[in-house]
Design an enzyme around this catalytic site. Sequence first.
Site, PDB file in Angstrom:
ATOM      1  N   GLY C  15      29.299   4.745 -13.701  1.00 17.61           N
ATOM      2  CA  GLY C  15      28.110   4.830 -14.550  1.00 17.61           C
ATOM      3  C   GLY C  15      27.271   3.578 -14.413  1.00 17.61           C
ATOM      4  N   ARG C  76      29.103   9.771  -7.797  1.00 17.39           N
ATOM      5  CA  ARG C  76      30.511  10.118  -7.633  1.00 17.39           C
ATOM      6  C   ARG C  76      30.765  10.361  -6.141  1.00 17.39           C
ATOM      7  NH1 ARG C  76      33.843  12.501 -11.112  1.00 17.39           N
ATOM      8  NH2 ARG C  76      34.453  13.873  -9.411  1.00 17.39           N
ATOM      9  N   ASP C 107      36.629   0.805 -13.842  1.00 19.85           N
ATOM     10  CA  ASP C 107      37.995   0.987 -13.350  1.00 19.85           C
ATOM     11  C   ASP C 107      38.094   1.946 -12.157  1.00 19.85           C
ATOM     12  OD1 ASP C 107      37.472   3.120 -14.961  1.00 19.85           O
ATOM     13  OD2 ASP C 107      39.031   2.661 -16.437  1.00 19.85           O
ATOM     14  N   THR C 130      29.864  -2.244 -16.535  1.00 19.23           N
ATOM     15  CA  THR C 130      30.045  -1.034 -17.361  1.00 19.23           C
ATOM     16  C   THR C 130      29.703  -1.384 -18.794  1.00 19.23           C
ATOM     17  OG1 THR C 130      31.724   0.337 -18.418  1.00 19.23           O
ATOM     18  CG2 THR C 130      32.509  -1.635 -17.341  1.00 19.23           C
ATOM     19  N   ASP C 132      30.988  -0.215 -21.334  1.00 14.22           N
ATOM     20  CA  ASP C 132      32.101   0.051 -22.257  1.00 14.22           C
ATOM     21  C   ASP C 132      32.964  -1.158 -22.597  1.00 14.22           C
ATOM     22  OD1 ASP C 132      31.457   2.731 -22.551  1.00 14.22           O
ATOM     23  OD2 ASP C 132      32.563   3.295 -20.753  1.00 14.22           O
ATOM     24  N   ASP C 134      35.561  -2.182 -21.234  1.00 16.90           N
ATOM     25  CA  ASP C 134      36.956  -1.752 -21.292  1.00 16.90           C
ATOM     26  C   ASP C 134      37.779  -2.251 -20.095  1.00 16.90           C
ATOM     27  OD1 ASP C 134      35.663  -0.270 -19.434  1.00 16.90           O
ATOM     28  OD2 ASP C 134      36.441   1.662 -20.077  1.00 16.90           O
ATOM     29  N   ARG C 176      34.235   6.594 -24.942  1.00 16.12           N
ATOM     30  CA  ARG C 176      35.164   7.721 -24.928  1.00 16.12           C
ATOM     31  C   ARG C 176      36.581   7.260 -25.251  1.00 16.12           C
ATOM     32  NH1 ARG C 176      32.940  11.763 -20.624  1.00 16.12           N
ATOM     33  NH2 ARG C 176      31.205  10.501 -21.362  1.00 16.12           N
TER      34      ARG C 176
END
Lengths: 326, 326, 326, 326
Positions: C15, C76, C107, C130, C132, C134, C176
């Site tokens: 993303g 992708r 990741d 990213t 996120d 994360d 998410r």
Amino acid sequence: MSTNIKNIAVFTSGGDAPGMNAAIRAVVRTGLYYKLNVFGIGRGYDGMVHGDIFSMDAKSVANIIQRGGTILKTARSDEFRTEEGRRRAFENLQKHGIDGLVAIGGDGTFTGAAKFIEEYNIPVIGLPGTIDNDLAGTDFTIGYDTAINTVIEAVDKIRDTAESHDRVFVVEVMGRDSGLIALRSGISVGAECVLIPEIKVDYEAMMDRLDRTRKNKASRVIIVAEGDEAGGAFAVAERIKERFPHYDLRVSILGHIQRGGSPSCMDRVLASRLGVAAVEALMEGRRGEMAGLVHGQIAFTPFNKAIKHIGAINDNLLRIVDILSS
Amino acid sequence: MSTNIKNIAVFTSGGDAPGMNAAIRAVVRTGLYYKLNVFGIGRGYDGMVHGDIFSMDAKSVANIIQRGGTILKTARSDEFRTEEGRRRAFENLQKHGIDGLVAIGGDGTFTGAAKFIEEYNIPVIGLPGTIDNDLAGTDFTIGYDTAINTVIEAVDKIRDTAESHDRVFVVEVMGRDSGLIALRSGISVGAECVLIPEIKVDYEAMMDRLDRTRKNKASRVIIVAEGDEAGGAFAVAERIKERFPHYDLRVSILGHIQRGGSPSCMDRVLASRLGVAAVEALMEGRRGEMAGLVHGQIAFTPFNKAIKHIGAINDNLLRIVDILSS
Amino acid sequence: MSTNIKNIAVFTSGGDAPGMNAAIRAVVRTGLYYKLNVFGIGRGYDGMVHGDIFSMDAKSVANIIQRGGTILKTARSDEFRTEEGRRRAFENLQKHGIDGLVAIGGDGTFTGAAKFIEEYNIPVIGLPGTIDNDLAGTDFTIGYDTAINTVIEAVDKIRDTAESHDRVFVVEVMGRDSGLIALRSGISVGAECVLIPEIKVDYEAMMDRLDRTRKNKASRVIIVAEGDEAGGAFAVAERIKERFPHYDLRVSILGHIQRGGSPSCMDRVLASRLGVAAVEALMEGRRGEMAGLVHGQIAFTPFNKAIKHIGAINDNLLRIVDILSS
Amino acid sequence: MSTNIKNIAVFTSGGDAPGMNAAIRAVVRTGLYYKLNVFGIGRGYDGMVHGDIFSMDAKSVANIIQRGGTILKTARSDEFRTEEGRRRAFENLQKHGIDGLVAIGGDGTFTGAAKFIEEYNIPVIGLPGTIDNDLAGTDFTIGYDTAINTVIEAVDKIRDTAESHDRVFVVEVMGRDSGLIALRSGISVGAECVLIPEIKVDYEAMMDRLDRTRKNKASRVIIVAEGDEAGGAFAVAERIKERFPHYDLRVSILGHIQRGGSPSCMDRVLASRLGVAAVEALMEGRRGEMAGLVHGQIAFTPFNKAIKHIGAINDNLLRIVDILSS
């Protein structure tokens, strides 16, 4: 949390900074959470001297977390610098039974607080509220991140017009004694040079770089901290004009817009965390310390150490400017 | 649409303005829609003189509608003011078979275009691209709405810090010959006074108002157009300081940030509509006119009338300032 | 710096995140600074498989530091998950003599890179790009700060209308598997509750708080991470509606606006620092590691550790939400 | 100005809109300028029924011109739809001697006002405060320009991520009965298609255009008004997905962020002008009319005509979308 503190007051002092309202809100709501009575003091030490002290509740701080400036206002206070002034200030606090203070501001604020503690033995915890980031004991001060974001939004706009005209812009940002705003904003806007008080200007290197980058770049931006030894943006522009008289050169002084605006996420989270920490510190019996965030953790630093800003510019950031603008 | 136009070129000239890119995009895409060949000219008349002319397609204008500045760049051109320069410019256009021009800019742009038509009989349609809104024949120029929105965002930030310190701010905005930016931004930020070139400053009235509003307002903001007879914000501040030496008074010159930034909805729609209109006007055989929006409808005005800005400030707006700031 | 690296390539994958362009710019300019040849790869691993590889110079990255998204695009790639795909990707790199890669992503990106190194022994350094946040091995990922600032700007707007109507808003933000965006934005907007995937929802406590804060607060805002076990904002609103049918309750899903926008100062500085670090790491012979910023210092973490996000939510932040919203 | 009006009250009703505060401020300050007593009514007709009426002075409206929402709040009122409710409302107004009302809102607001005048003969002047721009008698309603600017800022962000992924986005904006927000924002963001309630969707044409523009455009954006006959953005996306299953297609519902935010210059000036006009109209004996701005001039329209929105979409704008997106 064992404590004897029952009535606390919060005030802002020195130059205002975005996020001060978020800090005030956090102090008030944390105080209420712990069943303390919370007071606000208007216009800093001046309000303390003149008794501008009032009760605050959850509604007093409703819907202020996103607002720039400080709802408690801030002002200079010559009177608090006198013994008589501090005596009156203390008496006013006593009238309301205030036994703990949270002071939001910069080095002048903490110097005053240290003196006050010394004379009247009243617990004070400080929060770093200044856009200049010039305090030791915290990675960032409240307001610093917002101020830089304001700078880069402004310079992004200037870049639009600079690109359209193939211009060189000299942009002056805040920082009388510190180049921290200039340095981070300079990296963020892709500045060709960043001139800061901490480093002697190498005019030859700057001129070389301006000359060298001319073919690759339609526009060039030089960021100057107002306290730079060159004497600000106009003086720097003068030097460039002498050397490159044909440049289409402009100066922009960003000025007071850097103090205002809705605080960034980072400043809101920082202010919220430190506001909670300040009240809990008072309850734990701490005093004469500034609450800061060091490596992501709450840390306390005695006032006399916090105000002795180490002044060490992160060399790595200077190197980044050099590499990315060459 | 009956027409003999086959190859058109678009250029921007004079000071850049937000929305110029939206106008360029509209001209290019409308030209392609009508199966014309579309060229861009870099750096205005200067690029025309020096042959900086290139083909444009849909991809040339992809993703620019939201960008400030002008991708075609703009520059001064002393050469185009000479017969020799204009001759070279025309020859360069002929090389590409260009038989129609869209000129985006202000009065200098249109004066040059009028001369060019006179000498070489080439069709030119003008679009009003200037933040100053100082053209007759259109309610608003492209860039004006964005510039004022930039001003009010900046002054809202200044208001934050003004409120925190009970300060008076004198803020200088663009407008060498016109107070239109000052007037609308003044109303928008709730300014106490607005000083503009079109109206003689009544210092006594201003001082009275400052004195009178003192008790009701924590902060006061005075908006000064740079072309004001008083000589700009610093001169105005000087006068206030003489009369009210105790005021905490600051000056802010907004400067070049007013030219940049992503265009507002109004400027994007205006630029898009006028860009379509310009190409269709060329195809219909129009020339020597500026396309504008009058009362929401496309209207065409001869260049010589467009540049004679009537200069009449909307009295009603001045009255609004007076009523709302008293 | 001793090195054998001569030709590097940079790509973005997964993303998109604000600041990716600033990272690309830093990689390209640092490569040029060290006299390397620098290539860009379009659309991540997919472009690598299909040979979408091109030379980049200073002009390729001019004026992109302030832009959201990624000029290299991202996509992708099912093919890269196959041996055949990776073989073709490697052959394409070989054609250009590329002997070092900088992979900007999350990741999935690093998992692919680890596999690629294992099979073809090509040096890859990763940058955490990213929204996120994360990933282990960096305090913040590139894009995280901007995304939260976008959230709080949006929720500040929602708060305006919520206050006007005395409404309760349930606002769903991205995340998410991670509540990090929800948690920091929740503190920043003064949310009454923050629901995140890492913590089991205590509905009773939430309902109690909503009931309790009703008298003090005109509007209430609940921030829900999209991955929350309750099933997102609509499900949460359903539960509240059951309990408090008379509430004027609204849901807002912020969605994709959270990915875009001009990067914040923090993300630009982070991306710039990490971009420089990535190139220097390749030159020093590092590979298979992600460059991150830990406690303000550059740190390298092997891919397999970086992608095992510890997932530990900062308990202190949860406590801040509790104290300040009570 | 000859008048018998002595005590006026202002209230906001219906959905909130940015600029309502600027209008409230203008009404209050104009009332004070003319030495009237000014009252505020909380939560629209509901507050009138329940006696939520309070005195306002200059301080009540200090520093609100830049704030979204409405400080007077707004609410539905079933009671005011009953005779008994209106009777109580009138009695409450009488208690304060209120002999003139300024009602800020949309068609529901004016319908209520018309009924109230009919029954109690109290002068009411309306101001168009709604983001939907769905009233006759004014070129723009207060809030409309800000709402569109909010939409385009959001879609510009979405465009960043769409471009990075070569995606098609279907974005739903407000407008249950009106496509005006969709149309102007669609032009402003360079949308490929704009679907609005006033026009039957030509799906074939839309699919053709999507197919045709595929090679020229990395990303495509379709703007859908929530009231579109297709049933909103998800339904439209469904149809596209059927036809082009390989598209990387996403939906974004902008939702309530469109109501909030600091008003634009245009909305602040409009609200200020209309606020002054409303008070002066009451003083001149007008009633039962909405003050609007038609072709830049103040104009008054009877309530029953203002609420009969002609609904005629500006065909020229639709044509602009067609030409520029082809």
